[in-house]
Each structure stands twice: as structure tokens, then as C-alpha cells.
Scaffold this motif. Structure first.
Motif, mmCIF file in Angstrom:
data_model
loop_
_atom_site.group_PDB
_atom_site.id
_atom_site.type_symbol
_atom_site.label_atom_id
_atom_site.label_comp_id
_atom_site.label_asym_id
_atom_site.label_seq_id
_atom_site.Cartn_x
_atom_site.Cartn_y
_atom_site.Cartn_z
ATOM 1 N N UNK A 172 0.848 -1.181 0.000
ATOM 2 C CA UNK A 172 0.000 0.000 0.000
ATOM 3 C C UNK A 172 0.891 1.241 0.000
ATOM 4 N N UNK A 173 0.421 2.325 -0.624
ATOM 5 C CA UNK A 173 1.272 3.522 -0.758
ATOM 6 C C UNK A 173 1.865 4.016 0.552
ATOM 7 N N UNK A 174 1.104 3.912 1.648
ATOM 8 C CA UNK A 174 1.615 4.443 2.908
ATOM 9 C C UNK A 174 2.736 3.588 3.495
ATOM 10 N N UNK A 175 2.938 2.383 2.968
ATOM 11 C CA UNK A 175 3.985 1.496 3.479
ATOM 12 C C UNK A 175 5.256 1.539 2.633
ATOM 13 N N UNK A 176 5.172 2.153 1.461
ATOM 14 C CA UNK A 176 6.312 2.167 0.545
ATOM 15 C C UNK A 176 7.518 2.863 1.166
ATOM 16 N N UNK A 177 7.268 4.001 1.793
ATOM 17 C CA UNK A 177 8.360 4.807 2.328
ATOM 18 C C UNK A 177 9.206 4.081 3.346
ATOM 19 N N UNK A 178 8.569 3.284 4.220
ATOM 20 C CA UNK A 178 9.341 2.625 5.269
ATOM 21 C C UNK A 178 10.291 1.587 4.694
ATOM 22 N N UNK A 179 9.895 0.929 3.618
ATOM 23 C CA UNK A 179 10.772 -0.061 2.995
ATOM 24 C C UNK A 179 11.901 0.633 2.228
ATOM 25 N N UNK A 180 11.579 1.705 1.534
ATOM 26 C CA UNK A 180 12.619 2.422 0.787
ATOM 27 C C UNK A 180 13.644 3.048 1.718
ATOM 28 N N UNK A 181 13.228 3.455 2.910
ATOM 29 C CA UNK A 181 14.191 3.999 3.872
ATOM 30 C C UNK A 181 15.180 2.925 4.312
ATOM 31 N N UNK A 182 14.724 1.674 4.388
ATOM 32 C CA UNK A 182 15.626 0.570 4.710
ATOM 33 C C UNK A 182 16.694 0.447 3.618
ATOM 34 N N UNK A 183 16.280 0.533 2.356
ATOM 35 C CA UNK A 183 17.233 0.434 1.252
ATOM 36 C C UNK A 183 18.222 1.597 1.299
ATOM 37 N N UNK A 184 17.716 2.792 1.589
ATOM 38 C CA UNK A 184 18.606 3.951 1.696
ATOM 39 C C UNK A 184 19.639 3.745 2.799
ATOM 40 N N UNK A 185 19.223 3.133 3.899
ATOM 41 C CA UNK A 185 20.153 2.853 4.991
ATOM 42 C C UNK A 185 21.200 1.818 4.563
ATOM 43 N N UNK A 186 20.784 0.819 3.798
ATOM 44 C CA UNK A 186 21.733 -0.188 3.315
ATOM 45 C C UNK A 186 22.782 0.456 2.400
ATOM 46 N N UNK A 187 22.355 1.421 1.607
ATOM 47 C CA UNK A 187 23.318 2.149 0.772
ATOM 48 C C UNK A 187 24.341 2.855 1.651
ATOM 49 N N UNK A 188 23.875 3.516 2.694
ATOM 50 C CA UNK A 188 24.786 4.227 3.590
ATOM 51 C C UNK A 188 25.775 3.272 4.248
ATOM 52 N N UNK A 189 25.379 2.027 4.417
ATOM 53 C CA UNK A 189 26.251 1.018 5.035
ATOM 54 C C UNK A 189 27.205 0.391 4.022
ATOM 55 N N UNK A 190 27.089 0.794 2.752
ATOM 56 C CA UNK A 190 28.055 0.357 1.760
ATOM 57 C C UNK A 190 27.745 -0.942 1.055
ATOM 58 N N UNK A 191 26.488 -1.407 1.129
ATOM 59 C CA UNK A 191 26.162 -2.646 0.437
ATOM 60 C C UNK A 191 26.075 -2.418 -1.066
ATOM 61 N N UNK A 192 26.316 -3.484 -1.819
ATOM 62 C CA UNK A 192 26.214 -3.444 -3.272
ATOM 63 C C UNK A 192 24.824 -3.927 -3.665
ATOM 64 N N UNK A 193 24.092 -3.087 -4.409
ATOM 65 C CA UNK A 193 22.685 -3.363 -4.677
ATOM 66 C C UNK A 193 22.378 -3.161 -6.154
ATOM 67 N N UNK A 194 21.691 -4.142 -6.734
ATOM 68 C CA UNK A 194 21.108 -4.023 -8.067
ATOM 69 C C UNK A 194 19.611 -4.199 -7.894
ATOM 70 N N UNK A 195 18.837 -3.174 -8.237
ATOM 71 C CA UNK A 195 17.409 -3.254 -7.947
ATOM 72 C C UNK A 195 16.571 -2.749 -9.116
ATOM 73 N N UNK A 196 15.470 -3.463 -9.355
ATOM 74 C CA UNK A 196 14.446 -2.996 -10.279
ATOM 75 C C UNK A 196 13.430 -2.204 -9.474
#
Length: 247
Positions: A172-196
Motif C-alpha cells: 500500500x502507498x503508505x507502506x512504501x516509504x518505510x521499505x525504501x528507507x531501509x534500502x537507503x540505509x543499506x546504501x549508507x552502510x556500503x552494500x552493493x545493490x542491483x534493484x528494479x
């Protein structure tokens, strides 16, 4: 220049008479976040599934570090241990608790003792805001919580590469942000990510590079700023105009 962590050359995938991926060349450097964008049927998900060897590659090669994942002599299960993948559907085992879902692969595939696996899993859950959900079953969680649990499961094996396949599209649209913030945090931690992803604003904010696919071909790639705000190819401009209309 150091060799990229993920190196794809001449990747081709066909289903019957339908060519889904055509001569894909793509590099992903260590610690880089690369977003794949494009319409439905453009080949984004198939490309991720080929990297994880969930699809048989018809031609071309995929290297992770020094290993050729597409070498037929390589056990695909061994190769997959180095990769974490999260799908748009959470794929959590409904009969297992969140904690057991996360510790299953470390214990049964990697041979990690239960106590150590559970301690690591609880640290992940705490980091992802799910510390109080460890003993719950997936059906007691919201969609956003289930997707965060799926990300925790992918991280539990300490993969070299993370693949995310439209991980917000079932939310649901209201839940999208919380998951994307997790991905943003993983980027800050230096993980290598390929995502569609179909989240253009998120790709602009987080991606080091964006690749636009159409009809199984990478039509354009470059920095997020260049591709999403000043695309060079007419096909990219048409896609972004449609995506903007839908948002």
C-alpha cells in the motif's frame, strides 16, 4: 581500475520465440547502487533472476568477483550463497516465525549454530525496526513489516550482492516509504545493490547509476541525475513522461 563486483557480458534470455534479454552488458562496482527502470515486460525482473541463476541463461556470462556464475560446472546453490534476493512478494514461510524465517538459511545452508544465527537475526531485526516481531508469524505483520523481514532474511547470510525486484510494488502507498528507507540505509552502510524499481524519486535520491531497459535491451544508462532529469534517448524520455503521468 579495479574489476567490478558484478560483470555481465552478452547476456541473452529467450522464452520460446520471445527474446526477453538481448546482449545485456552491465557492470556493478562494489558498494554501488544501480537501479533498473523500464516498463512491464522490459526485462528487469528476468535480468535479476538470471544473475541469481533462477533462470537458465541462454548465452553470455555473469561474473561475481572472480567466479563465473554461468559456468555450467558451478553448483548454482553454491553461487546463490553469495547473493541475497528480495522479491515483490515477500515469500516468507507462513508456518515459521519471523526469527525462524531469517535463521533458516544461515543454519541449514551455511552451518551457523542456532544460537549465533538467532543473535545475528535479532540484531538485524532491531536495525530494521522489527525487534518486537521476532516471534510473530508473517500473517501477523503488515505488508511493510513483512517486506522488511524479507530484507532481513536476505541480509542474514551476509551476501556480497543484494538484488531487489520491485520490492514496493505489492505494498500500500503508505507502506512504501518505510521499505525504501531501509534500502537507503543499506546504501549508507556500503552494500552493493542491483534493484528494479518503479519509484523514480527514490532512484534519483539513492542510485549511483540508473539503467533504462526496453524490450530486453539497456537503451540508456548513466548517473541518476543524467538519466532521470536529462535523458538522451527518446525512448527514455517517453517512458519517464508516462511514469510522471501515473505518479
Amino acid at each position: 581500475m579495479s574489476r567490478p563486483l558484478l560483470r555481465i557480458r552478452g547476456l541473452r534470455k529467450q522464452y520460446g520465440s520471445r527474446l526477453v534479454l538481448s546482449s545485456i552488458d552491465l557492470d556493478v562496482a562494489e558498494h554501488e547502487v544501480v537501479c533498473l527502470i523500464g516498463g512491464s515486460g522490459s526485462g528487469k525482473s528476468t535480468l535479476l533472476r538470471c544473475v541469481d541463476l533462477l533462470e537458465v541463461v541462454d548465452d553470455g556470462t555473469v561474473h561475481l568477483g572472480e567466479s563465473e556464475l554461468t559456468d555450467p560446472r558451478l553448483d548454482p546453490d553454491v553461487a546463490r550463497r553469495r547473493i541475497g534476493i528480495v522479491f515483490q512478494s515477500y515469500n516468507l514461510f507462513p508456518h515459521l516465525s519471523v526469527l525462524d524465517n531469517i535463521t533458516l538459511a544461515p543454519r541449514q545452508v551455511h552451518g551457523v549454530p542456532r544460537r549465533r544465527a538467532e543473535a545475528s537475526a535479532r540484531e538485524l531485526l532491531d536495525r530494521l525496526g522489527l525487534a518486537d516481531k521476532a516471534d510473530e508469524h508473517p500473517d501477523r505483520l503488515s505488508g511493510g513489516q513483512q517486506q522488511r523481514a524479507a530484507i532481513a532474511r536476505a541480509l542474514a547470510t551476509e551476501p556480497e550482492l543484494l538484488l531487489f525486484d520491485e520490492i514496493t510494488s505489492a505494498l500500500d502507498p503508505e507502506l512504501v516509504g518505510e521499505v525504501l528507507e531501509v534500502v537507503a540505509d543499506l546504501k549508507q552502510r556500503g552494500l552493493t545493490i542491483l534493484m528494479a524499481t518503479h519509484e523514480m524519486d527514490f532512484a534519483r535520491r539513492v542510485a549511483d547509476r540508473v539503467c533504462f531497459l526496453e524490450d530486453g535491451v539497456i537503451v540508456e544508462q548513466g548517473t541518476a541525475e543524467q538519466v532521470l532529469t536529462a535523458p538522451r534517448e527518446p525512448a527514455t524520455r517517453r517512458f519517464l513522461a508516462r511514469a510522471l503521468d501515473r505518479s
